[in-house]
Design an enzyme around this catalytic site. Structure first.
Site, PDB file in Angstrom:
ATOM      1  N   SER A  67       2.335 -25.162  32.693  1.00  0.00           N
ATOM      2  CA  SER A  67       1.174 -24.736  31.877  1.00  0.00           C
ATOM      3  C   SER A  67       0.057 -24.328  32.813  1.00  0.00           C
ATOM      4  O   SER A  67      -0.183 -25.015  33.815  1.00  0.00           O
ATOM      5  CB  SER A  67       0.636 -25.880  31.008  1.00  0.00           C
ATOM      6  OG  SER A  67      -0.593 -25.473  30.410  1.00  0.00           O
ATOM      7  N   ASN A 113      11.231 -26.272  23.290  1.00  0.00           N
ATOM      8  CA  ASN A 113      12.493 -26.012  23.997  1.00  0.00           C
ATOM      9  C   ASN A 113      12.907 -27.208  24.852  1.00  0.00           C
ATOM     10  O   ASN A 113      14.080 -27.588  24.896  1.00  0.00           O
ATOM     11  CB  ASN A 113      12.358 -24.783  24.908  1.00  0.00           C
ATOM     12  CG  ASN A 113      12.327 -23.488  24.113  1.00  0.00           C
ATOM     13  OD1 ASN A 113      12.839 -23.441  22.988  1.00  0.00           O
ATOM     14  ND2 ASN A 113      11.742 -22.450  24.668  1.00  0.00           N
ATOM     15  N   GLY A 164       1.732 -20.343  39.635  1.00  0.00           N
ATOM     16  CA  GLY A 164       2.275 -21.101  40.770  1.00  0.00           C
ATOM     17  C   GLY A 164       2.493 -20.216  41.991  1.00  0.00           C
ATOM     18  O   GLY A 164       2.181 -19.034  41.978  1.00  0.00           O
ATOM     19  N   ASN A 211       7.974 -19.906  36.342  1.00  0.00           N
ATOM     20  CA  ASN A 211       7.964 -18.436  36.250  1.00  0.00           C
ATOM     21  C   ASN A 211       6.850 -17.836  37.120  1.00  0.00           C
ATOM     22  O   ASN A 211       6.592 -16.650  37.052  1.00  0.00           O
ATOM     23  CB  ASN A 211       7.795 -17.974  34.789  1.00  0.00           C
ATOM     24  CG  ASN A 211       6.427 -18.305  34.233  1.00  0.00           C
ATOM     25  OD1 ASN A 211       5.656 -19.046  34.851  1.00  0.00           O
ATOM     26  ND2 ASN A 211       6.094 -17.763  33.079  1.00  0.00           N
ATOM     27  N   ASP A 215      11.022 -18.633  32.412  1.00  0.00           N
ATOM     28  CA  ASP A 215       9.875 -18.869  31.542  1.00  0.00           C
ATOM     29  C   ASP A 215      10.314 -19.856  30.465  1.00  0.00           C
ATOM     30  O   ASP A 215      11.194 -19.535  29.640  1.00  0.00           O
ATOM     31  CB  ASP A 215       9.454 -17.524  30.924  1.00  0.00           C
ATOM     32  CG  ASP A 215       8.324 -17.670  29.919  1.00  0.00           C
ATOM     33  OD1 ASP A 215       8.038 -18.810  29.498  1.00  0.00           O
ATOM     34  OD2 ASP A 215       7.747 -16.640  29.538  1.00  0.00           O
ATOM     35  N   GLY A 238      14.098 -30.105  22.826  1.00  0.00           N
ATOM     36  CA  GLY A 238      15.450 -29.790  22.343  1.00  0.00           C
ATOM     37  C   GLY A 238      16.474 -30.030  23.445  1.00  0.00           C
ATOM     38  O   GLY A 238      17.553 -30.591  23.207  1.00  0.00           O
ATOM     39  N   LYS A 244       1.628 -20.722  24.129  1.00  0.00           N
ATOM     40  CA  LYS A 244       3.092 -20.688  23.986  1.00  0.00           C
ATOM     41  C   LYS A 244       3.788 -21.736  24.852  1.00  0.00           C
ATOM     42  O   LYS A 244       4.736 -22.376  24.413  1.00  0.00           O
ATOM     43  CB  LYS A 244       3.627 -19.284  24.324  1.00  0.00           C
ATOM     44  CG  LYS A 244       3.381 -18.281  23.197  1.00  0.00           C
ATOM     45  CD  LYS A 244       3.739 -16.874  23.587  1.00  0.00           C
ATOM     46  CE  LYS A 244       5.216 -16.646  23.688  1.00  0.00           C
ATOM     47  NZ  LYS A 244       5.536 -15.242  24.025  1.00  0.00           N
ATOM     48  N   TYR A 300      -6.043 -24.195  25.277  1.00  0.00           N
ATOM     49  CA  TYR A 300      -5.418 -25.207  26.130  1.00  0.00           C
ATOM     50  C   TYR A 300      -5.410 -26.558  25.411  1.00  0.00           C
ATOM     51  O   TYR A 300      -4.375 -27.210  25.293  1.00  0.00           O
ATOM     52  CB  TYR A 300      -6.204 -25.295  27.433  1.00  0.00           C
ATOM     53  CG  TYR A 300      -5.699 -26.293  28.446  1.00  0.00           C
ATOM     54  CD1 TYR A 300      -4.488 -26.092  29.114  1.00  0.00           C
ATOM     55  CD2 TYR A 300      -6.445 -27.431  28.774  1.00  0.00           C
ATOM     56  CE1 TYR A 300      -4.043 -26.989  30.077  1.00  0.00           C
ATOM     57  CE2 TYR A 300      -6.005 -28.331  29.737  1.00  0.00           C
ATOM     58  CZ  TYR A 300      -4.804 -28.104  30.384  1.00  0.00           C
ATOM     59  OH  TYR A 300      -4.365 -28.999  31.340  1.00  0.00           O
TER      60      TYR A 300
HETATM   61  P1  NAD Z   1      -0.659 -25.221  38.280  1.00  0.00           P
HETATM   62  O1  NAD Z   1      -1.208 -23.990  37.675  1.00  0.00           O
HETATM   63  O2  NAD Z   1      -0.782 -25.392  39.757  1.00  0.00           O
HETATM   64  O3  NAD Z   1       0.863 -25.417  37.905  1.00  0.00           O
HETATM   65  C1  NAD Z   1       1.410 -25.036  36.680  1.00  0.00           C
HETATM   66  C2  NAD Z   1       2.751 -24.380  36.946  1.00  0.00           C
HETATM   67  O4  NAD Z   1       3.369 -24.050  35.675  1.00  0.00           O
HETATM   68  C3  NAD Z   1       2.633 -23.071  37.721  1.00  0.00           C
HETATM   69  O5  NAD Z   1       3.518 -23.074  38.820  1.00  0.00           O
HETATM   70  C4  NAD Z   1       3.026 -22.002  36.691  1.00  0.00           C
HETATM   71  O6  NAD Z   1       3.586 -20.851  37.278  1.00  0.00           O
HETATM   72  C5  NAD Z   1       3.977 -22.781  35.796  1.00  0.00           C
HETATM   73  N1  NAD Z   1       4.128 -22.192  34.453  1.00  0.00           N
HETATM   74  C6  NAD Z   1       3.145 -21.873  33.573  1.00  0.00           C
HETATM   75  N2  NAD Z   1       3.675 -21.346  32.454  1.00  0.00           N
HETATM   76  C7  NAD Z   1       5.030 -21.348  32.621  1.00  0.00           C
HETATM   77  C8  NAD Z   1       6.128 -20.947  31.807  1.00  0.00           C
HETATM   78  N3  NAD Z   1       5.951 -20.415  30.595  1.00  0.00           N
HETATM   79  N4  NAD Z   1       7.397 -21.121  32.296  1.00  0.00           N
HETATM   80  C9  NAD Z   1       7.589 -21.657  33.511  1.00  0.00           C
HETATM   81  N5  NAD Z   1       6.596 -22.040  34.334  1.00  0.00           N
HETATM   82  C10 NAD Z   1       5.327 -21.892  33.885  1.00  0.00           C
HETATM   83  O7  NAD Z   1      -1.372 -26.464  37.541  1.00  0.00           O
HETATM   84  P2  NAD Z   1      -1.308 -28.028  37.856  1.00  0.00           P
HETATM   85  O8  NAD Z   1      -2.678 -28.487  38.172  1.00  0.00           O
HETATM   86  O9  NAD Z   1      -0.195 -28.328  38.786  1.00  0.00           O
HETATM   87  O10 NAD Z   1      -0.966 -28.596  36.408  1.00  0.00           O
HETATM   88  C11 NAD Z   1       0.357 -28.978  36.065  1.00  0.00           C
HETATM   89  C12 NAD Z   1       0.378 -29.638  34.692  1.00  0.00           C
HETATM   90  O11 NAD Z   1      -0.476 -30.777  34.679  1.00  0.00           O
HETATM   91  C13 NAD Z   1      -0.099 -28.728  33.563  1.00  0.00           C
HETATM   92  O12 NAD Z   1       0.695 -28.970  32.415  1.00  0.00           O
HETATM   93  C14 NAD Z   1      -1.509 -29.185  33.314  1.00  0.00           C
HETATM   94  O13 NAD Z   1      -1.923 -28.967  31.990  1.00  0.00           O
HETATM   95  C15 NAD Z   1      -1.420 -30.666  33.638  1.00  0.00           C
HETATM   96  N6  NAD Z   1      -2.728 -31.208  34.045  1.00  0.00           N
HETATM   97  C16 NAD Z   1      -3.212 -31.025  35.303  1.00  0.00           C
HETATM   98  C17 NAD Z   1      -4.456 -31.533  35.649  1.00  0.00           C
HETATM   99  C18 NAD Z   1      -5.021 -31.403  37.038  1.00  0.00           C
HETATM  100  O14 NAD Z   1      -6.150 -31.888  37.265  1.00  0.00           O
HETATM  101  N7  NAD Z   1      -4.351 -30.815  37.985  1.00  0.00           N
HETATM  102  C19 NAD Z   1      -5.234 -32.201  34.690  1.00  0.00           C
HETATM  103  C20 NAD Z   1      -4.711 -32.344  33.408  1.00  0.00           C
HETATM  104  C21 NAD Z   1      -3.445 -31.859  33.093  1.00  0.00           C
END
Ligand code: NAD
Ligand code: UDP
Length: 328
Positions: free
Chosen positions: A76, A100, A37, A33, A57, A103, A92, A146
């Site tokens: 996230s 979701n 990103g 969403n 979303d 499921g 959320k 978080y």
């Molecule tokens: P990021 O912010 O670059 O990517 C997260 C993406 O999720 C974004 O594109 C955002 O728009 C999308 N998003 C968020 N909420 C949403 C929703 N409700 N519906 C649809 N899309 C949604 O972060 P990242 O570093 O790429 O992290 C990705 C995942 O890896 C996350 O779950 C994060 O918790 C986990 N993670 C990352 C790291 C790291 O060091 N990069 C460390 C631990 C965990």
């Protein structure tokens, strides 16, 4: 050819995962969403016949036509400043969003991998962190939104596994970096590199004695890929165990970037973990995985990426004043 749904596809890790699954010959549906990103991260896949994108979303009901083999739930906010700015969405997406997707996995009889985090260990009292450590999280602190969302995510995933027999995988990701991180997302690597490129001083929080262990994205993706294909259903740490202090790291970035600026010290955010290092014995044993890319090589590649960005991106200041969020 497997059909794979990747949520958070427009983010840093999600977009690299899309590339990897397409490279392996699979069909990928990316979902995002765009809350943290960027469309640009998927630009190169736009006309790829093995890629489809759905803007959605995931906290709302997720509908996918036809069959699905794998789901990777990576949606996230992931940067402390992002999740402090949008705390309710963070809770959320980790809870309702995960529900979701579980499921959906059940309905499609698909295997699902959930992106968890080293933050489930909070400010750890066990060092290095092993998967059997339960953690030290402040539930009501600013980072709790978080950490607790991710802890709930792990619990509901195991419940679906135990109660419904769903094929589940849980990866605990430790600080990962590389190209396509958002330059102004507030995480330490883009923060320092952006400051060096703009000719600003590097802001170390606290006295910089806190530690982190940084993993290059290609290594992380390899570990995640192996975990998905393995038959191991309990959480697995994937990260690079090479641990350094943030103060030392700032000096490294000064050397790498050649900036003439200096380090300045700012207040340490509340509940900022003082130490973090993955114990990766389990990943070595069950996945035959360990990281291959050293910090010097990975940081060079990452800096090349940030250098290639436009002036507009360099000076975009999403998180200039974040003190409101981190110290409340
Ligand atoms: P990021 O912010 O670059 O990517 C997260 C993406 O999720 C974004 O594109 C955002 O728009 C999308 N998003 C968020 N909420 C949403 C929703 N409700 N519906 C649809 N899309 C949604 O972060 P990242 O570093 O790429 O992290 C990705 C995942 O890896 C996350 O779950 C994060 O918790 C986990 N993670 C990352 C790291 C790291 O060091 N990069 C460390 C631990 C965990
Ligand atoms: N940090 C810092 N200066 C910055 C950004 C972050 O000193 O400009 C510190 C932060 O306090 C933490 C570490 O760097 O101790 C890693 O922070 P990051 O936001 O990358 O992620 P975290 O590991 O805390 O989730």
């Amino acid at each position: 050819m497997k059909k794979v749904l990747i949520t958070g596809a427009a983010g840093f890790l999600g977009s690299h995962l899309c590339d990897r699954f397409i490279k392996e010959g699979h069909f990928v549906i990316g979902m995002d969403n765009f809350i943290t990103g960027d469309k640009k991260n998927l630009q190169h896949l736009k006309s790829n016949p093995n890629f489809e994108f759905i803007e959605h979303d995931v906290t709302q009901f997720v509908k996918i036509e036809g069959e699905l083999d794998y789901i990777l739930h990576f949606a996230s906010p992931a940067s402390p400043i992002d999740y402090l700015k949008i705390p309710i969405q963070t809770l959320k997406v980790g809870s309702l969003g995960t529900h979701n997707l579980l499921g959906l996995a059940k309905a499609k009889n698909a295997r699902i991998l959930i992106a968890s985090t080293s933050e489930v260990y909070g400010d750890p009292l066990v060092h290095p962190q092993t998967e059997d450590y339960y953690g030290n999280v402040n539930t009501i602190g600013p980072r709790g939104v978080y950490d607790e969302a991710k802890r709930f995510q792990e619990s509901i995933t195991m419940a679906y596994h135990r109660f419904h027999g769903l094929e589940t995988r849980i990866v605990r990701i430790f600080n990962t970096y590389g190209p396509r991180m958002r330059l102004n997302d507030g995480r330490v690597i883009p923060a320092f590199m952006g400051q060096a490129l703009r000719g600003e001083d590097l802001t170390v929080f606290g006295d910089g004695s806190q530690t982190r262990s940084f993993c290059y994205v290609d290594d992380e993706v390899e570990g995640i890929y192996r975990l998905l294909l393995s038959d191991y259903n309990k959480p697995v740490n994937i990260g690079n165990p090479h641990e350094i202090t943030i103060r030392y790291f700032a000096e490294e970035i000064i050397k790498l970037t050649g900036t003439k600026q200096k380090v300045i010290y700012k207040k340490l955010p509340i509940d900022d973990p003082m130490q973090r290092q993955p114990d990766i014995s389990l990943a070595k044993k069950v996945l035959n995985w360990e990281p291959k890319i050293g910090r010097e090589e990975g940081m060079k590649k990452t800096f090349e990426y940030f250098k290639s960005l436009s002036k507009k991106q360099l000076y975009k200041s999403e998180h200039k004043d974040f003190s409101n969020y981190i110290n409340k």
